[in-house]
Design an enzyme around this catalytic site. Structure first.
Site, short mmCIF file in Angstrom:
data_model
loop_
_atom_site.label_atom_id
_atom_site.label_comp_id
_atom_site.label_asym_id
_atom_site.label_seq_id
_atom_site.Cartn_x
_atom_site.Cartn_y
_atom_site.Cartn_z
N GLU A 91 0.72 -0.96 0.12
CA GLU A 91 -0.12 0.01 -0.09
C GLU A 91 0.81 1.19 -0.05
OE1 GLU A 91 -3.96 -1.95 2.11
OE2 GLU A 91 -2.41 -1.01 3.22
N CYS A 104 3.24 8.27 1.72
CA CYS A 104 3.80 7.16 2.31
C CYS A 104 4.12 5.84 1.70
CB CYS A 104 2.72 7.02 3.32
SG CYS A 104 3.28 5.66 4.62
N CYS A 111 6.65 -8.08 6.75
CA CYS A 111 7.91 -7.54 7.48
C CYS A 111 8.10 -8.54 8.64
CB CYS A 111 7.50 -6.35 8.40
SG CYS A 111 9.05 -5.71 9.48
N CYS A 115 6.69 -6.50 15.16
CA CYS A 115 6.10 -5.51 16.33
C CYS A 115 4.79 -6.23 16.86
CB CYS A 115 6.26 -4.14 16.02
SG CYS A 115 8.15 -3.59 15.43
N CYS A 338 -1.20 4.40 9.93
CA CYS A 338 0.00 3.87 10.12
C CYS A 338 -0.15 2.54 10.85
CB CYS A 338 0.66 4.47 11.17
SG CYS A 338 2.06 5.78 10.29
N1 SAH Z 1 9.16 -0.56 9.87
C1 SAH Z 1 9.37 0.81 10.00
C2 SAH Z 1 8.57 1.73 9.02
C3 SAH Z 1 7.20 1.26 9.04
S1 SAH Z 1 6.05 1.29 10.39
C4 SAH Z 1 9.25 1.00 11.53
O1 SAH Z 1 8.65 0.39 12.03
O2 SAH Z 1 9.52 2.46 11.72
C5 SAH Z 1 5.70 3.23 10.27
C6 SAH Z 1 5.59 3.76 11.96
O3 SAH Z 1 3.99 2.99 12.27
C7 SAH Z 1 6.27 2.93 12.67
O4 SAH Z 1 6.65 4.05 13.85
C8 SAH Z 1 5.22 1.89 13.34
O5 SAH Z 1 5.97 1.56 14.47
C9 SAH Z 1 4.03 2.41 13.38
N2 SAH Z 1 3.03 1.79 13.58
C10 SAH Z 1 2.89 0.32 13.31
N3 SAH Z 1 1.78 -0.16 13.76
C11 SAH Z 1 1.01 0.86 14.19
C12 SAH Z 1 -0.13 1.00 14.82
N4 SAH Z 1 -1.01 -0.01 14.79
N5 SAH Z 1 -0.67 2.18 15.11
C13 SAH Z 1 0.04 3.21 15.23
N6 SAH Z 1 1.28 3.47 14.68
C14 SAH Z 1 1.83 1.80 14.21
FE1 SF4 Z 2 7.76 -4.24 10.65
FE2 SF4 Z 2 7.63 -3.44 13.30
FE3 SF4 Z 2 7.70 -1.51 11.27
FE4 SF4 Z 2 5.54 -2.95 11.55
S1 SF4 Z 2 6.42 -1.41 12.92
S2 SF4 Z 2 6.48 -2.74 9.70
S3 SF4 Z 2 6.66 -5.10 12.16
S4 SF4 Z 2 9.31 -2.78 11.94
#
Ligand code: SAH
Ligand code: SF4
Length: 362
Positions: A91, A104, A111, A115, A338
């Protein structure tokens, strides 16, 4: 096999033209056609000789992925579902605001980092996107937004905050970044292209050396015990090492601060004690905080912190002298916010398997 010119940065394109026995300035001309004018058809590149146009059509192509979904919310946020192959779609989200517009982009299908609060992580990892698939998201967005000339640059900022961990795919992310900041392509300022990482330290060092752009680090917790749970890559790259890597990055970064992203999870990481701990970390690194209200999705138990909690958390950071922004939640109704970006990934990892940290390499 035809070479896809869309993903080649200036160096790659120059090498391709050289191999074809052509002059370097031809590469620069073609780069402008592709990225500034959005042209995919060599026959239309009117300032090239007919012979060269035919040769290019024989040996090369300009191939972007296909758009298979396009949704817009009333606030103007637009989400595209981009099909990168038969099994995977990722996306991209376009977010217009007053005075700027941000795209974005995704860097991987799925991934591996898993997380605990992220929808992308929940679907496992499938593959890295090629650089043509990454920069192709910007190319497609410009075309779909009707941008025809470089001067109508609608997209002013790009953030790597879609699906995937960009620093685990630097071989493809770096050429895409170079095109984004190249004046002969998209011409975005380095300060307006932001890579977001969960803290993959070797990748931070490589990005710093090869293509420093603005950096956001997904902190989400102010101590190792909690961060180990929320962001499992912390077990391999704990906070002290992460903060040291931030400082190394700042030596070459185009901005003089790191943005710490902090997802607000009710009762998990949002207390006043957490805020004080988070404020103390700022003593180690020049940073700004970006608080992100958690975006819920099916299958997770977390809840978004209340606006009052978020306000209080921000206040404690501000009292400590820090700049804090709180992200507006936009595009929620099309799950374009996000961490809700799930795309459609065929998970080739075993779902639910524990993360194997030795698999994490930059
Ligand atoms: N992998 C990278 C970039 C993609 S995620 C990273 O983790 O930084 C972009 C941002 O969205 C990150 O800060 C991530 O932790 C956050 N994010 C992921 N899931 C989320 C959610 N359910 N609600 C709010 N932010 C979220
Ligand atoms: Fe991957 Fe974590 Fe970023 Fe989600 S928040 S895209 S699992 S690194």
């Amino acid at each position: 096999m035809k070479e896809n010119l869309l993903g080649l940065d200036a160096g790659g394109l120059a090498r391709f033209f050289e191999a074809q026995g052509e002059k370097p300035f031809r590469a620069r001309q073609v780069q402008r056609w592709i990225h500034q004018l959005g042209e995919a058809d060599f026959a239309a590149m009117s300032d090239l000789s007919k012979a060269l146009r035919e040769k290019l059509a024989q040996h090369a192509c300009v191939a972007a992925p296909a758009i298979v979904g396009d949704e817009t919310t009333p606030d103007g946020t637009r989400k595209w579902l981009v099909k990168v192959d038969g099994a995977n779609a990722v996306e991209s989200v376009f977010i217009p605001e007053t005075g700027r517009a941000t795209l974005c982009v995704s860097s991987q299908a799925g991934c591996v980092l898993d997380c605990s609060f992220c929808a992308t992580g929940k679907q496992g990892f499938n593959r890295n996107l090629a650089s043509a698939e990454i920069v192709g998201q910007l190319w497609l967005a410009n075309r779909l937004l009707g941008v025809e000339r470089r001067t109508d640059r609608v997209i002013s900022n790009v953030v790597f905050m879609g699906m995937g961990e960009p620093l685990l795919n630097l071989d493809n992310v770096i050429p895409a970044l170079r095109l984004m900041i190249d004046d002969n392509a998209y011409g975005l300022s380095r300060r307006r292209v932001t890579v977001s990482t969960s803290g993959v330290i070797p990748g931070m060092d490589r990005l710093r050396d090869e293509c420093p752009v603005a950096l956001a680090v997904s902190l989400h917790a102010p101590n190792d015990a909690l961060r180990d749970q929320l962001v499992p890559v912390n077990r391999k790259y704990p906070l002290a090492a992460l903060l040291a890597a931030c400082n190394r990055y700042l030596e070459k970064a185009p901005r003089d601060f790191i943005t710490f992203e902090y997802v607000m999870l009710e009762g998990v990481n949002d207390t006043e004690a957490h805020a004080r701990e988070a404020a103390a970390l700022a003593g180690a690194v020049r940073c700004k905080y970006n608080l992100i209200p958690f975006n819920p999705f099916n299958g997770v138990d977390y809840r978004r912190s209340s606006p009052e909690r978020i306000r209080r958390f921000a206040e404690i950071l501000q009292r400590a002298g820090l700049t804090v922004t709180t992200r507006k939640t936009r595009g929620d109704d099309i799950a374009a916010a996000c961490g809700q970006l799930a795309g459609d990934v065929t998970d080739r990892t075993r779902r639910g398997r524990r993360l194997q940290l030795k698999e994490v390499r930059a």
